[in-house]
Design an enzyme around this catalytic site. Structure first.
Site, PDB file in Angstrom:
ATOM      1  N   CYS A 116       0.816  -1.223   0.000  1.00 20.26           N
ATOM      2  CA  CYS A 116       0.000   0.000   0.000  1.00 20.26           C
ATOM      3  C   CYS A 116       0.846   1.269   0.000  1.00 20.26           C
ATOM      4  O   CYS A 116       0.358   2.337  -0.361  1.00 20.26           O
ATOM      5  CB  CYS A 116      -0.946   0.001   1.196  1.00 20.26           C
ATOM      6  SG  CYS A 116      -1.997  -1.450   1.266  1.00 20.26           S
ATOM      7  N   HIS A 265      -3.431   7.010   3.108  1.00 25.28           N
ATOM      8  CA  HIS A 265      -3.865   5.729   2.535  1.00 25.28           C
ATOM      9  C   HIS A 265      -5.242   5.396   3.099  1.00 25.28           C
ATOM     10  O   HIS A 265      -5.491   5.553   4.291  1.00 25.28           O
ATOM     11  CB  HIS A 265      -2.849   4.639   2.899  1.00 25.28           C
ATOM     12  CG  HIS A 265      -3.316   3.262   2.560  1.00 25.28           C
ATOM     13  ND1 HIS A 265      -3.869   2.954   1.341  1.00 25.28           N
ATOM     14  CD2 HIS A 265      -3.345   2.116   3.299  1.00 25.28           C
ATOM     15  CE1 HIS A 265      -4.206   1.670   1.331  1.00 25.28           C
ATOM     16  NE2 HIS A 265      -3.899   1.149   2.506  1.00 25.28           N
ATOM     17  N   ASN A 295     -10.308  -0.298   0.381  1.00 26.46           N
ATOM     18  CA  ASN A 295      -8.841  -0.217   0.375  1.00 26.46           C
ATOM     19  C   ASN A 295      -8.339  -0.684  -0.994  1.00 26.46           C
ATOM     20  O   ASN A 295      -8.390  -1.870  -1.305  1.00 26.46           O
ATOM     21  CB  ASN A 295      -8.309  -1.107   1.504  1.00 26.46           C
ATOM     22  CG  ASN A 295      -6.790  -1.100   1.602  1.00 26.46           C
ATOM     23  OD1 ASN A 295      -6.100  -0.610   0.706  1.00 26.46           O
ATOM     24  ND2 ASN A 295      -6.277  -1.654   2.698  1.00 26.46           N
TER      25      ASN A 295
END
Ligand code: UT7
Length: 338
Positions: A116, A265, A295
């Site tokens: 990520c 994020h 996500n």
């Protein structure tokens, strides 16, 4: 000697049209509820790649939009950096498929694997290439087809992820130095990257180079999907994203009060709130879209940044803090003045 400074010349996103809401899990036989997912994560829906959509095709959509806004042609690109945990093929890099799709014949193209945090890692590498004078125009894309690697029978992970891509075109500005007055300098003002491989077992996915001999079983075995110790990951995410926010602010000689917009994020709204609180940034200055996209791993900050630009939240002169955390663990951050 004055070093060239990298600045964001254009942003773009490429997200699939297919929406999977929390309510849709019931029809897939997953025992969960909309309320559980919203309370624990803030997610209401996510996008899923459909027929014919790949990591490369979503990356190309995001890249074309970013290039158009930057006024950059494919032939202008010196380098293409693609961050992904879901490459279309393990060999060659998906970045070269993207290069071919765009027709960027002069570019060097390679993938980055930092989960990520990968998009911020990619921008940091690109910034270094620009600062050294090795490149002037670089495309950095984060693109993920998470739906291809999550275990759709594991309710603890499958409700979290979504598909999509985010991109920036970075260009060289030759007259402003990174060390100029932090209140007026433009471009990438600071970067920070860190990782801790001791914690890799908390979030991982097996692949071909492991110690297990390759057999047909590897292809059919469900064990090749993502595995995550959610609660542990959560704790580390809050701690590491808080540290990353501090380090990027320190590096730019700024404080949370100087930040116009924080774009973290997008994994979980509770992690985002804890990070913002630590950095002394009120939630009305934090861009959140995890409710609509889930996500999307290394695509998440790029998608959010492009939306924030489109909605006028990030504009000329805005000071923006980007913060990421992911498998590895990896964590990274930067301050960018637009
Ligand atoms: O991209 C960066 C990496 N990833 C992350 O940042 C994710 C970090 N972790 C998290 O966001 C959270 O840990 C989760 C959202 C994944 C889970 O929330 P939690 O509050 O940590 O829940 P938990 O895993 O401790 O599970 C609590 C309960 C369990 O039931 P019992 O054992 O208490 O009876 C789970 O079985 O919730 C159950 N559960 C679910 N229930 C309904 C787990 N998943 C679900 C579900 N629906 N989808």
């Amino acid at each position: 000697m004055k070093r060239p400074v990298a600045y964001v010349a254009g942003t773009g996103r490429g997200v699939p049209a297919t929406v999977l809401t929390n309510h849709d899990f019931a029809s897939r036989g997953i025992e969960t509820t909309h309320d559980w997912i919203v309370e624990r994560t803030g997610i209401h829906e996510r996008r899923l790649a459909g027929e014919g959509e790949s990591t490369c095709s979503m990356a190309a959509d995001a890249a074309r939009r970013a290039m158009e806004k930057a006024g950059v042609q494919a032939g202008d690109l010196d380098v293409i950096v693609l961050s992904t945990a879901t490459p279309d093929r393990l060999l060659p890099a998906t970045a070269v498929d993207l290069q071919a799709a765009l027709g960027a014949q002069r570019a060097a193209a390679f993938d980055i694997s930092a989960a990520c945090s990968g998009w911020l890692y990619g921008i940091t590498v690109a910034e270094g290439l620009i600062a050294s004078g090795a490149a002037q125009t670089i495309l950095v894309v984060g693109a993920e087809k998470m739906s291809a690697i999550v275990d759709w029978s594991d309710r603890a992970t499958c409700v979290l992820f979504g598909d999509g891509a985010g991109a920036v075109v970075l260009k060289a500005r030759d007259h402003t130095r990174r060390t100029d007055d932090p209140k007026h300098a433009k471009g990438i003002l600071s970067t920070f990257m860190r990782s801790d491989g001791q914690l890799a077992e908390l979030l991982w996915r097996p692949a071909g180079g492991a110690t297990v001999p390759f057999t047909e079983a590897v292809l059919t075995d469900r064990s090749h999907f993502v595995k995550m110790a959610g609660r542990e990951v959560f704790k580390h995410a809050v701690r590491s994203m808080s540290e990353a926010a501090d380090r990027a602010l320190d590096g730019a000689r700024l404080t949370g009060a100087d930040i116009d917009v924080m774009i973290p994020h997008q994994a979980n709204v509770r992690i985002i709130e804890a990070t913002a609180k630590h950095a002394n940034i009120p939630m009305d200055k934090v861009y959140v879209n995890v409710d609509r996209f889930g996500n999307t791993s290394s695509a998440s900050i790029g998608i959010a940044l492009d939306e924030a630009v489109e909605r006028g939240r990030v504009k000329e002169g805005s000071t923006v803090l980007l913060v990421a955390f992911g498998a590895g663990f990896t964590w990274a951050s930067m301050v960018v003045r637009f």
